[in-house]
Each structure stands twice: as structure tokens, then as C-alpha cells.
Design a protein around this motif. Structure first.
Motif, PDB file in Angstrom:
ATOM      1  N   MET A   5      -2.699  43.682   8.660  1.00 24.93           N
ATOM      2  CA  MET A   5      -1.149  43.784   8.750  1.00 24.93           C
ATOM      3  C   MET A   5      -0.905  42.642   9.759  1.00 24.93           C
ATOM      4  O   MET A   5       0.496  42.103   9.648  1.00 24.93           O
ATOM      5  CB  MET A   5      -0.690  45.090   9.500  1.00 24.93           C
ATOM      6  CG  MET A   5      -1.006  46.302   8.646  1.00 24.93           C
ATOM      7  SD  MET A   5      -0.013  45.998   6.886  1.00 24.93           S
ATOM      8  CE  MET A   5       1.783  46.060   7.741  1.00 24.93           C
ATOM      9  N   ALA A   6      -1.660  42.408  10.833  1.00 19.67           N
ATOM     10  CA  ALA A   6      -1.259  41.120  11.658  1.00 19.67           C
ATOM     11  C   ALA A   6      -1.202  39.921  10.635  1.00 19.67           C
ATOM     12  O   ALA A   6      -0.151  39.203  10.750  1.00 19.67           O
ATOM     13  CB  ALA A   6      -2.200  40.996  12.765  1.00 19.67           C
ATOM     14  N   GLN A   7      -2.010  39.762   9.857  1.00 16.88           N
ATOM     15  CA  GLN A   7      -2.033  38.489   9.049  1.00 16.88           C
ATOM     16  C   GLN A   7      -0.891  38.515   7.941  1.00 16.88           C
ATOM     17  O   GLN A   7      -0.339  37.567   7.806  1.00 16.88           O
ATOM     18  CB  GLN A   7      -3.527  38.690   8.233  1.00 16.88           C
ATOM     19  CG  GLN A   7      -4.800  38.287   9.223  1.00 16.88           C
ATOM     20  CD  GLN A   7      -5.722  38.631   8.250  1.00 16.88           C
ATOM     21  OE1 GLN A   7      -5.973  38.761   6.919  1.00 16.88           O
ATOM     22  NE2 GLN A   7      -6.917  38.150   8.677  1.00 16.88           N
ATOM     23  N   LEU A   8      -0.418  39.807   7.779  1.00 13.93           N
ATOM     24  CA  LEU A   8       0.836  39.910   6.619  1.00 13.93           C
ATOM     25  C   LEU A   8       1.836  39.537   7.580  1.00 13.93           C
ATOM     26  O   LEU A   8       2.770  38.831   7.021  1.00 13.93           O
ATOM     27  CB  LEU A   8       0.756  41.364   6.114  1.00 13.93           C
ATOM     28  CG  LEU A   8      -0.242  41.695   5.007  1.00 13.93           C
ATOM     29  CD1 LEU A   8      -0.153  43.035   4.912  1.00 13.93           C
ATOM     30  CD2 LEU A   8       0.302  40.521   4.002  1.00 13.93           C
ATOM     31  N   ASP A   9       1.974  39.929   8.703  1.00 16.73           N
ATOM     32  CA  ASP A   9       3.124  39.541   9.550  1.00 16.73           C
ATOM     33  C   ASP A   9       3.462  37.952   9.763  1.00 16.73           C
ATOM     34  O   ASP A   9       4.375  37.776   9.621  1.00 16.73           O
ATOM     35  CB  ASP A   9       3.156  40.261  10.849  1.00 16.73           C
ATOM     36  CG  ASP A   9       3.277  41.737  10.663  1.00 16.73           C
ATOM     37  OD1 ASP A   9       3.882  42.064   9.770  1.00 16.73           O
ATOM     38  OD2 ASP A   9       3.146  42.553  11.775  1.00 16.73           O
ATOM     39  N   SER A  10       2.102  37.437   9.892  1.00 13.98           N
ATOM     40  CA  SER A  10       2.189  35.853  10.047  1.00 13.98           C
ATOM     41  C   SER A  10       2.568  35.438   8.709  1.00 13.98           C
ATOM     42  O   SER A  10       3.448  34.264   8.655  1.00 13.98           O
ATOM     43  CB  SER A  10       0.941  35.648  10.683  1.00 13.98           C
ATOM     44  OG  SER A  10       0.246  36.148  11.719  1.00 13.98           O
ATOM     45  N   LEU A  11       2.140  35.962   7.486  1.00 18.38           N
ATOM     46  CA  LEU A  11       2.505  35.306   6.319  1.00 18.38           C
ATOM     47  C   LEU A  11       3.809  35.222   6.079  1.00 18.38           C
ATOM     48  O   LEU A  11       4.606  34.697   5.599  1.00 18.38           O
ATOM     49  CB  LEU A  11       1.743  36.025   5.319  1.00 18.38           C
ATOM     50  CG  LEU A  11       1.932  35.479   3.890  1.00 18.38           C
ATOM     51  CD1 LEU A  11       1.479  34.015   3.588  1.00 18.38           C
ATOM     52  CD2 LEU A  11       1.021  36.303   2.788  1.00 18.38           C
ATOM     53  N   LEU A  12       4.329  36.510   6.433  1.00 15.26           N
ATOM     54  CA  LEU A  12       5.866  36.892   6.081  1.00 15.26           C
ATOM     55  C   LEU A  12       6.867  36.030   6.934  1.00 15.26           C
ATOM     56  O   LEU A  12       7.667  35.350   6.406  1.00 15.26           O
ATOM     57  CB  LEU A  12       6.145  38.397   6.272  1.00 15.26           C
ATOM     58  CG  LEU A  12       5.515  39.657   5.486  1.00 15.26           C
ATOM     59  CD1 LEU A  12       5.769  40.853   6.255  1.00 15.26           C
ATOM     60  CD2 LEU A  12       6.315  39.452   4.001  1.00 15.26           C
ATOM     61  N   ASP A  13       6.247  35.856   8.057  1.00 12.63           N
ATOM     62  CA  ASP A  13       7.262  34.909   9.041  1.00 12.63           C
ATOM     63  C   ASP A  13       7.128  33.441   8.307  1.00 12.63           C
ATOM     64  O   ASP A  13       8.207  32.724   8.738  1.00 12.63           O
ATOM     65  CB  ASP A  13       6.833  34.826  10.399  1.00 12.63           C
ATOM     66  CG  ASP A  13       7.005  36.187  11.158  1.00 12.63           C
ATOM     67  OD1 ASP A  13       8.051  36.863  10.702  1.00 12.63           O
ATOM     68  OD2 ASP A  13       6.357  36.663  11.925  1.00 12.63           O
ATOM     69  N   ALA A  14       6.074  33.180   7.828  1.00 13.59           N
ATOM     70  CA  ALA A  14       5.922  31.623   7.146  1.00 13.59           C
ATOM     71  C   ALA A  14       6.692  31.407   5.981  1.00 13.59           C
ATOM     72  O   ALA A  14       7.056  30.417   5.488  1.00 13.59           O
ATOM     73  CB  ALA A  14       4.205  31.322   7.113  1.00 13.59           C
ATOM     74  N   LEU A  15       6.933  32.683   5.143  1.00 18.35           N
ATOM     75  CA  LEU A  15       7.232  32.332   3.985  1.00 18.35           C
ATOM     76  C   LEU A  15       9.014  32.008   3.958  1.00 18.35           C
ATOM     77  O   LEU A  15       9.586  32.698   4.841  1.00 18.35           O
ATOM     78  CB  LEU A  15       7.377  33.680   2.982  1.00 18.35           C
ATOM     79  CG  LEU A  15       5.945  34.041   2.593  1.00 18.35           C
ATOM     80  CD1 LEU A  15       5.978  35.149   2.112  1.00 18.35           C
ATOM     81  CD2 LEU A  15       5.610  32.878   1.538  1.00 18.35           C
ATOM     82  N   PRO A  16       9.415  31.107   3.357  1.00 16.10           N
ATOM     83  CA  PRO A  16      11.042  30.808   3.457  1.00 16.10           C
ATOM     84  C   PRO A  16      11.863  31.624   2.520  1.00 16.10           C
ATOM     85  O   PRO A  16      13.009  31.712   2.937  1.00 16.10           O
ATOM     86  CB  PRO A  16      10.744  29.436   2.719  1.00 16.10           C
ATOM     87  CG  PRO A  16       9.817  29.547   1.618  1.00 16.10           C
ATOM     88  CD  PRO A  16       8.666  30.242   2.408  1.00 16.10           C
ATOM     89  N   ASP A  17      11.348  32.616   1.750  1.00 16.53           N
ATOM     90  CA  ASP A  17      12.212  33.396   1.193  1.00 16.53           C
ATOM     91  C   ASP A  17      12.013  34.898   1.762  1.00 16.53           C
ATOM     92  O   ASP A  17      11.152  35.115   2.551  1.00 16.53           O
ATOM     93  CB  ASP A  17      11.611  33.578  -0.449  1.00 16.53           C
ATOM     94  CG  ASP A  17      11.608  31.933  -0.986  1.00 16.53           C
ATOM     95  OD1 ASP A  17      10.594  31.527  -1.633  1.00 16.53           O
ATOM     96  OD2 ASP A  17      12.718  31.441  -0.979  1.00 16.53           O
ATOM     97  N   ALA A  18      12.905  35.799   1.277  1.00 11.75           N
ATOM     98  CA  ALA A  18      13.026  36.683   1.445  1.00 11.75           C
ATOM     99  C   ALA A  18      11.693  37.855   1.021  1.00 11.75           C
ATOM    100  O   ALA A  18      11.273  37.697  -0.167  1.00 11.75           O
ATOM    101  CB  ALA A  18      14.155  37.960   0.971  1.00 11.75           C
ATOM    102  N   ALA A  19      10.956  38.293   1.859  1.00  6.46           N
ATOM    103  CA  ALA A  19       9.643  38.939   1.515  1.00  6.46           C
ATOM    104  C   ALA A  19       9.384  40.241   2.134  1.00  6.46           C
ATOM    105  O   ALA A  19       9.720  40.432   3.595  1.00  6.46           O
ATOM    106  CB  ALA A  19       8.617  37.866   1.725  1.00  6.46           C
ATOM    107  N   VAL A  20       8.581  41.234   1.633  1.00  4.32           N
ATOM    108  CA  VAL A  20       8.408  42.494   2.079  1.00  4.32           C
ATOM    109  C   VAL A  20       6.993  42.824   1.831  1.00  4.32           C
ATOM    110  O   VAL A  20       6.332  42.368   0.874  1.00  4.32           O
ATOM    111  CB  VAL A  20       9.532  43.493   1.609  1.00  4.32           C
ATOM    112  CG1 VAL A  20      10.826  43.422   2.000  1.00  4.32           C
ATOM    113  CG2 VAL A  20       9.344  43.733   0.113  1.00  4.32           C
TER     114      VAL A  20
END
Length: 617
Positions: A5-20
Motif C-alpha cells: 500500500m505504501a508503494q501504491l500511494d507513491s505510485l498514485l502521487d506520481a501519476l499525472p491522471d486521476a487514479a484510484v
């Protein structure tokens, strides 16, 4: 899980588009970035509540991600908490190490459409070089995002220019086709992956729907074609080819395709399974109808009774052959129990759980025999309104009992022999052979050699059938069995009449034993049933002969048994003379006498009448 989940949070913040991150098990969004928070407010309630009618499409989309690892769709509309529908494009991937969780990227299609309608170019020209550089940066970022979307899509996507040369290929297309982007870019895509049909014939480019898309500005949806992989293997695909424009000028086409090879294979298997189910349904319906008919028909399917040496010998042969799948031929006069012997062999065999299919060869019109034996497809003849299995198919796994086999037409005998030898049957009007596993028991009222000699039975069919012969002895040759059989028939008849069995006196039994019994056990059964009806005073009253004696006209003096037998013999000869020696057929001697041809032949043998005797009288 926490580390994931921590890795996902980092990936979500790095994505330029809306992501969930979707937690499918708990029907909620487990994590999201700021763009998603602004777009759909993911913290509010269950995900399924936002989908409405689009819920089935969303479930299919998630299952596709779970099966293939990634997918995309435009068929799912979300709604924000305020209830406003959000038309969006979803692309998703499975989250490694987190079962039931999926990374979804959302693009607001309305927002994309609005951007497309803006006239940024004119505004940027007026704003100067700085604004132009900002626009260039924006489009560079947009192109990067588009590449991310293309590579995240589960479908294969590639583009071609107006010359048919490849301009881009996404990752899914490369994986499905086995080519790299470097190998495909700039090449003629049709000659590379779309050059032949599945049957091997060439596929000209001018006939290709993709070619028409960028030549004639047509959107084409094709549901079943093939693309050819780099290794030469075909894959079944469905695709949509859409023309693309540059400043209102036709620039080429974009093709979105998916591999449906597995789906087509499953459909083929399903069709085959459904065909088998339909065949089985028809067969079970016919078996049920056959069994109902057999139940409703009065036939003496009782145990084989008797204590004579002939019966003991017959039972020993039945016991021996029932342990095998050998073909059996049962011979004997009408009424001697050939059908009963066949039933006994089948019941004691390993096929006893499957049906015994009884086919009386002489009881079916010649033009209907093929349909009855081999089955027919709908439309094969004027009266064929539905597919129908024949007796050979109904007997699959069980036993086919051919009574009076010599009554089959010679050409039908040949087709029957072929089906039994090949262990396959083809219905009338069909081209597909169906495998059968059938044990055959044949019965005839005449010796096989005589039937072959008279041309009524093919020699090759006789050789096939005559593996294990069983002869049924006439009742007159085993009078010691008459008391046992008569007593048995009397109990059955009285049970049907709901009365106590009368006593069989010694005189009545002697009367039964002294009779010639030209109709054998069948005639004995009828006599006993008639006697049971007449016997109302506790003793069996036996009447041999017709019950319509009063209708015969003037009474004549008593005749001896010898006189009666001679009269019967003379009557048979008279019928033969009038029919010019012909027995079967509408004008034959059997028709004149009002009996089946097999019965007439049996009486000829019983009275020792040879082929030419009628001419000498």
C-alpha cells in the motif's frame, strides 16, 4: 500488505491522471491521488452505488483485468457524490501482491472533448513565444499521457497512415502479435499481419476493412477475422478500424483489436456440447417413447419356464452368451419365445442397464425402414418435421433385437451390415456419422440357410449375424413343459381378472398336452386366458379352437384330430394354388389366409409342405 500500500500511494502521487486503488472485496476505493479526489470524491460510500446500470459492465471489466492483468473500457459511467454522471475512460491493472485490488486510471471524456473544441492554436500565436513553449510542453505531456493510456490498455492498438504504414503500436498489440514496435513501425501492416484468410487464401489489401477505413473514411467493426503472428500462427480477432484526421485531412486509421481465439474455441466446444446434448435429448425422448410403448403393449416378458431337456439346454446357452457381446441368432417357429430369449440374454448381460430396442422388421413399410433404423434429419423427407434418431442410435450402449430379420429389403440389409461393421450410423439427410456401440440379437422363423437360398437374406449379413445360434423348440416337441407354462399363465390371467385360479383337472391338462399347438406358447397363453374367463365353477374349462363356433354356419359331424390337421394342410395348398405359389404380398397366400407371411411359412414347415407340392394336387 502495508509495504504494498505504501508503494501504491507513491505510485498514485506520481501519476499525472486521476487514479484510484479499488478494493473489490470490500466494494470501496482503498486509495486515490488528489486528481481522483477532485474528480469523483472517492471517499464516499460503496463503489457499486456509483455505477447504477453500468454495474454489469464494470464487473466484466474487473474480471478481464483479473484474468489478463490489464484492460480498458469506455462502457462504464461513474457518478460523483452530487449524482452527476461522469462519462469516463477506465484503464486498469492488477496490483501485484494484493489480491482483489486493482489500479484504475480515470479520464474524463467530457473534459477531453471540451479540450478538443478549444482553439488554443490562435490564442497561443497571440500570446507569443513563451505561451507557445508552454503549449508545446502541454502537448508533450499530453502525448506522454496518451502513450501511458495506450500501453495500459488491454486491447491491441495500432495506427496506420494514409499509405498503410504503421505509425504506432501499443504494448498489448506487440504481445499478441509477437512483433516489437521497432519491427512494425514504418512497415505495411496489412502485408505483415493481415495478408491471408484463415483458410489460407490471399487477402487483398483493397478488400480489407482497415484499408477502407483510411481510404474511404469508413468506420468498420469486424467480429471474426485473423491476424498472423510473427511465428506464423494465426490468432482470431475482432477489431474496430476508425479513420483519423489531421486538420480535417484524412491521415490514416487507428485499429483497436482483441484476441478472441480462446473465446472462439470455447464457443466451438459449446456448440459441440450443445449438439451432443440435443442428440442425447432426442435419444432419451425416443427411448422414453419406446419404453412407454413397450410397457403399454401386452407382451409375455416373463421368465423362461420349463423343465424339458430342450429348455435346460436353451437356458445354459443363454447363460453362456449373456456374459459376452457376441451376436446371437435365435430361430424358431412363431410363438416359441424368441423375444423372451432375447430379453433374457440382454437382461443378464453387462448391457442390462441400457435399453433393449426391439425392431420388428416385417412390421414397417419398406419406404420407412431406413428412417426407423438409421434415423433422419428434419427435412430429409416430406414428413420429417424434426431430427429423429433411429433404432441403431437408441440402442447405443445396449442391445438391438431384430425380429424377422429376413423381412428387411436387401438394400437395407447392406446398409445395416455396413453400419454394424463400421460401428457408426448416418441419419437420412445428414453427412455426419455418429459412433454407436450396439450388441445385435436377430431372430427368424426360418432357417438362415433357407432364407439365404431363397434370396431373402444376404449371405454377408448371415455370416455377420450367425455367431452364436440358439434354436427355440416348438411346444409340441416338449409337452412336459405345458403343465408348468399353463399354470403360470393361469395365475397371471386370474390376477388380471381379479379372481381365484380354478383347479386344472387331469382331464383338462391331458387335453392341453394332447393338442398340437401350431401357435406354440403364444397360442397356449391365449387358450389359458380364454379358459380363465369361461371357468366360473372352480374348475378350468378348456376350449381349443375358435370361440366363434356358432358363427360358422351349419353344424357338421365330429372330426378326428387327424381329419382337422389334414383339412388345414389342404387349405394351405389351396391358398398356394390360388396365389400361384406366392406367399408374401397383398395377393399372396398369407394375405388370403389373413395371417403374416412368417406364420404361413411356419405352417408350411409344420405340415411338411415343400415348394412344389401345391402343383401336384
Amino acid at each position: 500488505m502495508l509495504e504494498t500500500m505504501a508503494q501504491l500511494d507513491s505510485l498514485l502521487d506520481a501519476l499525472p491522471d486521476a487514479a484510484v486503488v479499488l478494493d473489490a472485496e470490500h466494494d470501496r476505493f482503498a486509495a486515490w491521488n488528489s486528481q481522483a479526489a477532485a474528480l469523483i470524491e472517492p471517499s464516499g460510500g460503496a463503489v457499486s452505488a456509483r455505477l447504477g446500470p453500468a454495474l454489469p459492465n464494470f464487473i466484466v471489466f474487473i474480471e478481464e483485468i483479473d484474468h489478463r492483468g490489464s484492460a480498458w473500457t469506455r462502457d462504464v459511467d461513474l457518478s460523483v457524490l452530487a449524482g452527476r454522471p461522469l462519462r469516463c475512460e477506465l484503464s486498469g491493472k492488477s496490483v501485484p501482491g494484493a489480491p482483489g485490488r486493482f489500479l484504475l486510471v480515470l479520464h474524463d471524456l467530457d473534459e477531453i472533448d471540451r479540450r478538443a473544441q478549444l482553439s488554443e492554436a490562435a490564442e497561443l500565436h497571440r500570446a507569443g513565444v513563451g505561451e507557445w513553449m508552454r503549449a508545446q510542453s502541454f502537448f508533450t505531456e499530453l502525448e506522454r499521457q496518451n502513450h501511458l493510456i495506450l500501453n495500459a490498455a488491454g486491447e491491441g492498438i495500432y495506427g496506420v497512415n494514409a499509405d498503410g504504414k504503421t505509425t504506432f503500436v501499443n504494448r498489448a498489440a506487440q504481445e499478441m502479435l509477437g512483433w516489437t514496435a521497432e519491427e512494425l513501425l514504418g512497415r505495411d501492416m496489412h502485408t505483415t499481419i493481415h495478408h491471408h484468410h484463415l483458410n489460407g487464401c490471399a487477402y487483398p489489401a483493397q478488400d480489407c476493412p482497415i484499408y477502407r477505413a483510411f481510404r474511404f473514411e469508413q468506420v468498420n467493426r469486424i467480429e471474426d477475422e485473423v491476424f498472423w503472428r510473427k511465428d506464423g500462427r494465426p490468432i482470431r480477432v475482432e477489431y474496430v478500424s476508425t479513420p483519423i484526421y489531421d486538420q480535417k485531412m484524412l491521415a490514416g486509421a487507428v485499429i483497436i483489436f482483441r484476441d478472441i481465439t480462446e473465446r472462439k474455441e470455447n464457443e466451438r466446444r459449446l456448440r459441440e456440447a450443445m449438439d451432443q446434448v440435443a442428440d442425447l435429448r432426442d435419444r432419451l425422448e425416443q427411448e422414453n417413447a419406446y419404453l412407454q410403448e413397450a410397457i403399454s403393449t401386452e407382451r409375455a416378458h416373463h421368465d423362461i419356464l420349463g423343465r424339458s431337456p430342450q429348455i435346460r439346454h436353451l437356458l445354459s446357452k443363454v447363460e453362456l452368451v449373456s456374459r459376452t457381446d457376441a451376436t446371437v441368432v435365435i430361430t424358431g417357429e412363431p410363438g416359441t419365445g424368441k423375444s423372451l430369449v432375447a430379453t433374457g440374454i440382454h437382461s443378464e448381460s453387462e448391457r442390462g442397464r441400457r435399453p433393449l430396442i426391439h425392431f420388428k422388421c416385417g412390421a414397417v413399410a419398406s419406404e420407412a425402414i431406413d428412417a426407423e433404423l438409421f434415423g433422419q434429419m428434419r427435412g430429409a423427407s416430406a414428413g420429417a418435421l424434426r431430427d429423429r434418431p433411429g433404432k441403431l442410435e437408441l440402442a447405443h450402449g445396449g442391445t438391438l433385437f431384430l425380429e424377422d430379420v429376413e423381412e428387411l429389403p436387401p438394400d437395407c440389409q447392406g446398409r445395416l451390415l455396413h453400419a454394424l461393421q463400421e460401428r457408426a450410423v448416418t441419419r437420412l439427410g445428414d453427412t455426419r456419422a455418429r459412433s454407436i456401440d450396439v450388441r445385435v440379437i436377430a431372430a427368424t422363423a426360418r432357417p438362415l440357410d433357407e432364407a439365404v437360398r431363397n434370396g431373402r437374406l444376404r449371405e454377408d449379413l448371415r455370416l455377420f449375424l450367425d455367431v452364436f445360434p440358439i434354436a427355440c423348440t416348438p411346444l409340441r416337441d416338449r409337452p412336459e413343459d405345458i403343465p408348468v407354462i399353463a399354470t403360470h399363465f393361469l395365475k397371471l390371467a386370474c390376477a388380471r381378472l381379479y379372481r381365484d385360479p380354478p383347479i386344472i383337472t387331469e382331464r383338462a391338462m391331458r387335453q392341453l398336452c394332447d393338442y398340437h399347438w401350431p401357435g406354440n406358447v403364444r397360442e397356449l397363453r391365449n387358450v389359458i386366458e380364454r379358459s380363465a374367463i369361461l371357468s366360473t365353477r372352480g374348475k378350468l374349462v378348456v376350449e381349443l379352437g375358435s370361440s366363434t363356433r356358432a358363427e360358422r354356419g351349419p353344424q357338421i359331424g365330429a372330426r378326428t384330430e387327424s381329419d382337422m390337421q389334414q383339412a388345414i394342410r389342404e387349405n394351405l395348398l389351396a391358398c398356394l394354388r390360388e396365389a400361384d405359389g406366392k406367399v408374401a404380398g397383398p395377393r399372396g397366400a398369407a394375405a388370403m389366409l389373413g395371417v403374416p407371411a412368417t406364420t404361413f411359412y411356419s405352417r408350411l414347415r409344420a405340415f411338411g409342405i415343400q415348394a412344389g407340392d401345391w402343383r401336384r394336387h
